[in-house]
Design a protein around this motif. Structure first.
Motif, mmCIF file in Angstrom:
data_model
loop_
_atom_site.group_PDB
_atom_site.id
_atom_site.type_symbol
_atom_site.label_atom_id
_atom_site.label_comp_id
_atom_site.label_asym_id
_atom_site.label_seq_id
_atom_site.Cartn_x
_atom_site.Cartn_y
_atom_site.Cartn_z
ATOM 1 N N HIS A 1 0.828 11.486 -24.351
ATOM 2 C CA HIS A 1 1.700 12.066 -25.382
ATOM 3 C C HIS A 1 2.526 13.207 -24.816
ATOM 4 N N VAL A 2 2.058 13.738 -23.704
ATOM 5 C CA VAL A 2 2.818 14.792 -23.025
ATOM 6 C C VAL A 2 2.642 14.600 -21.527
ATOM 7 N N MET A 3 3.719 14.850 -20.783
ATOM 8 C CA MET A 3 3.676 14.716 -19.324
ATOM 9 C C MET A 3 3.930 16.078 -18.682
ATOM 10 N N LEU A 4 3.082 16.413 -17.709
ATOM 11 C CA LEU A 4 3.227 17.660 -16.959
ATOM 12 C C LEU A 4 3.680 17.323 -15.544
ATOM 13 N N PHE A 5 4.638 18.059 -15.054
ATOM 14 C CA PHE A 5 5.126 17.848 -13.684
ATOM 15 C C PHE A 5 5.069 19.173 -12.935
ATOM 16 N N ASP A 6 4.318 19.197 -11.839
ATOM 17 C CA ASP A 6 4.239 20.425 -11.045
ATOM 18 C C ASP A 6 4.989 20.242 -9.724
ATOM 19 N N GLU A 7 6.213 20.690 -9.695
ATOM 20 C CA GLU A 7 7.083 20.561 -8.520
ATOM 21 C C GLU A 7 7.077 19.137 -7.957
ATOM 22 N N PRO A 8 7.459 18.171 -8.802
ATOM 23 C CA PRO A 8 7.326 16.765 -8.396
ATOM 24 C C PRO A 8 8.213 16.356 -7.222
ATOM 25 N N THR A 9 9.231 17.148 -6.927
ATOM 26 C CA THR A 9 10.130 16.738 -5.836
ATOM 27 C C THR A 9 10.066 17.669 -4.628
ATOM 28 N N SER A 10 9.153 18.645 -4.676
ATOM 29 C CA SER A 10 9.143 19.659 -3.603
ATOM 30 C C SER A 10 8.706 19.120 -2.247
ATOM 31 N N ALA A 11 7.930 18.019 -2.246
ATOM 32 C CA ALA A 11 7.455 17.484 -0.959
ATOM 33 C C ALA A 11 8.393 16.405 -0.407
ATOM 34 N N LEU A 12 9.501 16.168 -1.110
ATOM 35 C CA LEU A 12 10.362 15.036 -0.736
ATOM 36 C C LEU A 12 11.538 15.445 0.132
ATOM 37 N N TYR B 1 0.862 -1.183 0.000
ATOM 38 C CA TYR B 1 0.000 0.000 0.000
ATOM 39 C C TYR B 1 0.900 1.234 0.000
ATOM 40 N N PRO B 2 0.441 2.322 -0.630
ATOM 41 C CA PRO B 2 1.283 3.520 -0.761
ATOM 42 C C PRO B 2 1.891 3.974 0.568
ATOM 43 N N GLY B 3 1.110 3.887 1.651
ATOM 44 C CA GLY B 3 1.600 4.340 2.949
ATOM 45 C C GLY B 3 2.846 3.628 3.449
ATOM 46 N N LYS B 4 3.114 2.457 2.865
ATOM 47 C CA LYS B 4 4.305 1.696 3.282
ATOM 48 C C LYS B 4 5.545 2.101 2.486
ATOM 49 N N LEU B 5 5.358 2.994 1.535
ATOM 50 C CA LEU B 5 6.489 3.388 0.691
ATOM 51 C C LEU B 5 7.029 4.746 1.112
ATOM 52 N N SER B 6 8.259 5.007 0.755
ATOM 53 C CA SER B 6 8.838 6.339 1.002
ATOM 54 C C SER B 6 8.192 7.336 0.033
ATOM 55 N N GLY B 7 8.369 8.613 0.305
ATOM 56 C CA GLY B 7 7.834 9.648 -0.583
ATOM 57 C C GLY B 7 8.376 9.521 -2.004
ATOM 58 N N GLY B 8 9.645 9.208 -2.104
ATOM 59 C CA GLY B 8 10.262 9.073 -3.429
ATOM 60 C C GLY B 8 9.660 7.901 -4.195
ATOM 61 N N GLN B 9 9.428 6.799 -3.460
ATOM 62 C CA GLN B 9 8.807 5.638 -4.104
ATOM 63 C C GLN B 9 7.368 5.956 -4.505
ATOM 64 N N GLN B 10 6.642 6.653 -3.636
ATOM 65 C CA GLN B 10 5.254 7.008 -3.964
ATOM 66 C C GLN B 10 5.197 7.884 -5.207
ATOM 67 N N GLN B 11 6.131 8.811 -5.301
ATOM 68 C CA GLN B 11 6.125 9.683 -6.478
ATOM 69 C C GLN B 11 6.451 8.889 -7.734
ATOM 70 N N ARG B 12 7.324 7.891 -7.616
ATOM 71 C CA ARG B 12 7.619 7.058 -8.788
ATOM 72 C C ARG B 12 6.391 6.234 -9.184
ATOM 73 N N VAL B 13 5.617 5.797 -8.187
ATOM 74 C CA VAL B 13 4.355 5.102 -8.494
ATOM 75 C C VAL B 13 3.406 6.056 -9.218
ATOM 76 N N ALA B 14 3.345 7.296 -8.743
ATOM 77 C CA ALA B 14 2.459 8.283 -9.379
ATOM 78 C C ALA B 14 2.866 8.514 -10.838
ATOM 79 N N ILE B 15 4.150 8.526 -11.098
ATOM 80 C CA ILE B 15 4.627 8.684 -12.478
ATOM 81 C C ILE B 15 4.212 7.460 -13.303
ATOM 82 N N ALA B 16 4.411 6.265 -12.735
ATOM 83 C CA ALA B 16 4.022 5.036 -13.442
ATOM 84 C C ALA B 16 2.521 5.042 -13.731
ATOM 85 N N ARG B 17 1.742 5.532 -12.764
ATOM 86 C CA ARG B 17 0.289 5.582 -12.951
ATOM 87 C C ARG B 17 -0.072 6.495 -14.132
#
Ligand code: ADP
Ligand code: MG
Length: 262
Positions: free
Chosen positions: A176-187, A153-169
């Protein structure tokens, strides 16, 4: 060596004289910007300068009032187009299917496993079978280095891992295009690198990306073009070396001096 579409190629995202208001406050002022297919554009600027608003317009999370915005060949409906009878709704849905977005907060479903988080949209939106969707999800999890975390479950992952899951999702929708809004600011600082690595790989794969970030070294490294915004307007745009080493505009200089000081 990656060959990128040049400026004369078909634009994946094209703003022309776009204005965006929140009530009477103008958040985007006469924005003209063309992002080529395969291009990586990084947006920088002080808090409140309109960076989020600009990229949120690209997937229709915000709508503009005037000017034109073309995304992936579709003309983005304006606020007015969506007001009466929703004649722009269908276009909006079509655009959203092709645009992935990753936020500062990962927004994963806490009560679903990592696998389910990723497989959900391909099943619901792309009508894939569960089996197909899980094969896609697994491939993407491996791509972001999390093949062994699928059943957690997401809660068992680190913030960095959760963000990588979000990217995979996001990638599961084959954007065709990916938008990132401060993807690392909460890490936490030690987790930033693993997320930036995934973004570097996306760039290598030729993904068109619009990235808002405060990671200036990363911006310099991955951007084909850096855009400096202030008060809702694009003040200056250019190659990373030009913006960072020889900013032409006084406001760009002042901003960079402030953020690069330490
Ligand atoms: P940035 O991402 O560069 O920090 P934003 O795009 O979030 O800037 O915001 C640009 C301006 O628009 C800010 O002044 C902000 O307060 C305002 N703004 C953003 N979202 C809204 C909203 N939903 N309603 C009213 N004002 C908003
Ligand atoms: Mg923002």
């Amino acid at each position: 060596m990656i060959v990128r579409a040049d400026e004369s190629g078909p634009a994946m995202v094209g703003f022309a004289n776009v204005d965006k208001f929140y009530g009477s406050f103008q958040a985007l002022c006469d924005v003209t910007l063309s992002v080529a297919s395969g291009e990586v554009v990084v947006l920088i600027g002080a808090s409140g300068s309109g960076k989020s608003t600009l990229i949120r317009c690209v997937n229709g999370l915000e709508t503009h009032q005037s000017g034109s915005l073309v995304v992936d060949g579709f003309s983005m409906p304006t606020t007015k187009d969506l007001e009466f009878g929703g004649r722009g709704e269908k276009t909006l849905h079509q655009i959203r299917r092709g645009v992935g977005m990753v936020f500062q907060q990962f927004n994963l479903f806490p009560h679903k496993t990592v696998m389910e988080n990723i497989a959900l949209a391909p099943m619901r939106v792309r009508r894939k079978s569960r089996e197909e969707a899980e094969v896609i999800a697994m491939r993407l999890l491996e791509r972001v280095g999390l093949g062994d975390q699928a059943q957690k479950y997401p809660g068992k992952l680190s913030g960095g891992q959760q963000q990588r899951v979000a990217i995979a999702r996001s990638l599961a929708m084959e954007p065709h295009v990916m938008l990132f809004d401060e993807p690392t600011s909460a890490l936490d600082p030690e987790l930033v690198g693993e997320v930036l690595d995934v973004m570097r790989e996306l760039r290598t794969d030729g993904m068109t990306m619009m990235i808002v970030t405060h990671e200036m070294a990363f911006a310099r490294e991955v951007a084909d073009r850096v855009i400096y915004m202030d008060k809702g307007a694009i003040v200056e745009a250019g190659l990373p070396a030009q913006i960072f080493d020889e900013p032409k505009n006084e406001r760009t200089r002042t901003f960079l001096h402030r953020v690069l000081k330490h």
